[in-house]
Scaffold this motif. Structure first.
Motif, PDB file in Angstrom:
ATOM      1  N   ILE A  25       4.529  -0.625   3.703  1.00 59.26           N
ATOM      2  CA  ILE A  25       3.968   0.594   3.018  1.00 59.26           C
ATOM      3  C   ILE A  25       4.919   1.067   2.095  1.00 59.26           C
ATOM      4  O   ILE A  25       6.118   1.202   2.648  1.00 59.26           O
ATOM      5  N   ASN A  63      -0.483  12.318   0.673  1.00 54.80           N
ATOM      6  CA  ASN A  63      -0.309  13.422   1.898  1.00 54.80           C
ATOM      7  C   ASN A  63      -1.456  14.482   1.208  1.00 54.80           C
ATOM      8  O   ASN A  63      -0.959  15.308   0.186  1.00 54.80           O
ATOM      9  N   SER A  70      -4.184   5.441   0.481  1.00 50.22           N
ATOM     10  CA  SER A  70      -4.844   5.998   1.190  1.00 50.22           C
ATOM     11  C   SER A  70      -4.544   7.438   1.272  1.00 50.22           C
ATOM     12  O   SER A  70      -3.540   7.718   0.816  1.00 50.22           O
ATOM     13  N   VAL A  98      -4.282  10.765   3.341  1.00 48.78           N
ATOM     14  CA  VAL A  98      -3.867  11.258   4.840  1.00 48.78           C
ATOM     15  C   VAL A  98      -4.205  12.749   4.946  1.00 48.78           C
ATOM     16  O   VAL A  98      -3.512  13.443   4.104  1.00 48.78           O
ATOM     17  N   HIS A 156      -7.818   4.151   8.649  1.00 45.15           N
ATOM     18  CA  HIS A 156      -6.791   4.056   9.052  1.00 45.15           C
ATOM     19  C   HIS A 156      -6.670   5.082  10.279  1.00 45.15           C
ATOM     20  O   HIS A 156      -6.808   6.264  10.182  1.00 45.15           O
ATOM     21  N   SER A 168      -7.208   8.080   5.906  1.00 41.38           N
ATOM     22  CA  SER A 168      -6.489   8.517   7.180  1.00 41.38           C
ATOM     23  C   SER A 168      -7.005  10.053   7.605  1.00 41.38           C
ATOM     24  O   SER A 168      -5.986  10.807   7.028  1.00 41.38           O
ATOM     25  N   CYS A 195       0.814  -1.135  -0.141  1.00 40.95           N
ATOM     26  CA  CYS A 195       0.150   0.106   0.091  1.00 40.95           C
ATOM     27  C   CYS A 195       1.044   1.151  -0.141  1.00 40.95           C
ATOM     28  O   CYS A 195       1.864   1.142   0.358  1.00 40.95           O
ATOM     29  N   SER A 196       0.331   2.464  -0.248  1.00 40.65           N
ATOM     30  CA  SER A 196       1.059   3.460  -0.259  1.00 40.65           C
ATOM     31  C   SER A 196       0.083   4.625  -0.162  1.00 40.65           C
ATOM     32  O   SER A 196      -1.128   4.503   0.263  1.00 40.65           O
ATOM     33  N   ILE A 197       0.695   5.850   0.335  1.00 47.96           N
ATOM     34  CA  ILE A 197      -0.179   7.065   0.893  1.00 47.96           C
ATOM     35  C   ILE A 197       0.107   8.236   0.228  1.00 47.96           C
ATOM     36  O   ILE A 197       0.909   8.590  -0.673  1.00 47.96           O
TER      37      ILE A 197
END
Length: 323
Positions: free
Chosen positions: A296, A59, A109, A111, A165, A144, A55-57
């Motif tokens: 991640i 910002n 996700s 965040v 999350h 998140s 998975c990755s996020i």
């Protein structure tokens, strides 16, 4: 004579035994850490599939956070070099998601910084998720967004979110040492709201906050009670300007012991190495030999991560099959 490692491995494997606090503390202090790591990895092989999720996020809103979490560069309480930004544009969020999907990221996700998102900013995030769901439906979406309500969780579910999350960061008894602007209970209520909305949970914590082994074991036991589908294990990277900028860094052996003990406590869990994993060999490779089974990928919120290609190559070498 049978060692504590052998005894617990056998009881977990044959009797589905749940490791308690005293047993976990004994595991932590065994002389032969290599035996501990190998046994934890064997538990992972026994109880977890060979597939793994990468998975990755994104910002999606940075800085100006009202909360006083002592580890965080984004808190408005501390003087750091962290820049601030408004909620990401929906088209840019889709562009970043398509890039992630092209690099075999199966879950992503958004965040946002702050205690919790609400009002116009929440509506903008919903628009981001709608745009991503329509433009890149193959990626599983997580959110998140801090401490939010059950009603907001339902709206997230409507736009395609499958997992929420929200880390508890540390055990309840240690939490006042880390944050006083909101409580541990506030975090638990958020997780309960997500569960009530029938969202999956991603919930973990940070090690290296000044806590001891006992507090880390209590964290693991709390996470077992919560029962999240994914458990990120972050290793503190002290950031200049925060109250923890001079925190004593944990040794590699201590970090790997922690991951191994987490595996003994939660043999079937998805233990996802996250921020700080580069301290554990190439891209965190040693964590996967000590019980971890997911990661991640890419950059984290305020620190650099690793490339997707590097991570996928490492997972292939280890015998994992990314989703």
């Amino acid at each position: 004579m049978e060692s504590i490692i052998q005894n617990l491995y056998k009881r977990i494997s044959e009797e589905n035994h749940k490791v308690d606090f005293d047993e976990a503390m004994k595991l932590y202090s065994v002389a032969d850490s290599n035996e501990l790591f190998e046994s934890a990895n064997n538990l992972r092989k026994k109880f977890c599939p060979s597939t793994t999720s990468v998975c990755s996020i994104i910002n999606a809103k940075q800085g100006r956070c009202s909360e006083n979490c002592k580890y965080c560069a984004q808190s408005a309480w501390w003087k750091t070099d962290c820049p601030s930004s408004d909620v990401i544009d929906a088209k840019l969020a889709l562009e970043k998601t398509k890039y992630a999907a092209a690099n075999k990221i199966s879950r992503l996700s958004l965040v946002t910084a702050g205690k919790g998102i609400s009002g116009p900013d929440f509506e903008k995030v919903l628009e981001c998720f709608k745009t991503i769901t329509e433009g890149c439906p193959q990626v599983k979406l997580c959110a998140s967004l801090g401490i939010i309500s059950y009603e907001q969780m339902l709206r997230l579910k409507e736009v395609g979110i499958v997992r929420y999350h929200h880390n508890i960061e540390c055990c309840e008894s240690y939490y006042p040492n880390i944050c006083t602007s909101h409580s541990y209970g506030d975090r638990i209520k958020t997780l309960q709201a997500a569960k009530k909305a029938e969202l999956e949970l991603c919930c973990g914590g940070i090690i290296g906050l000044g806590e001891g082994r006992a507090e880390r074991v209590k964290l693991a036991l709390a996470l077992r009670e919560i029962g999240p589908q994914s458990i990120p294990i972050n290793i503190l990277s002290p950031i200049k300007g925060t109250p923890l900028e001079n925190a004593k860094e944990l040794s590699k052996d201590e970090i790997l012991r922690t991951i191994a003990v987490f595996r003994f406590i939660m043999p079937a869990a998805t233990l996802r190495t996250a921020a700080g994993r580069k301290k554990l060999g190439r891209n965190g490779i040693d964590s996967f030999k000590s019980g971890a089974n997911a990661l991640i990928s890419g950059d984290f919120l305020t620190i650099e991560g690793s490339s997707n290609d590097e991570d996928l190559q490492m997972l292939e070498e280890l015998g994992f099959q990314p989703e």
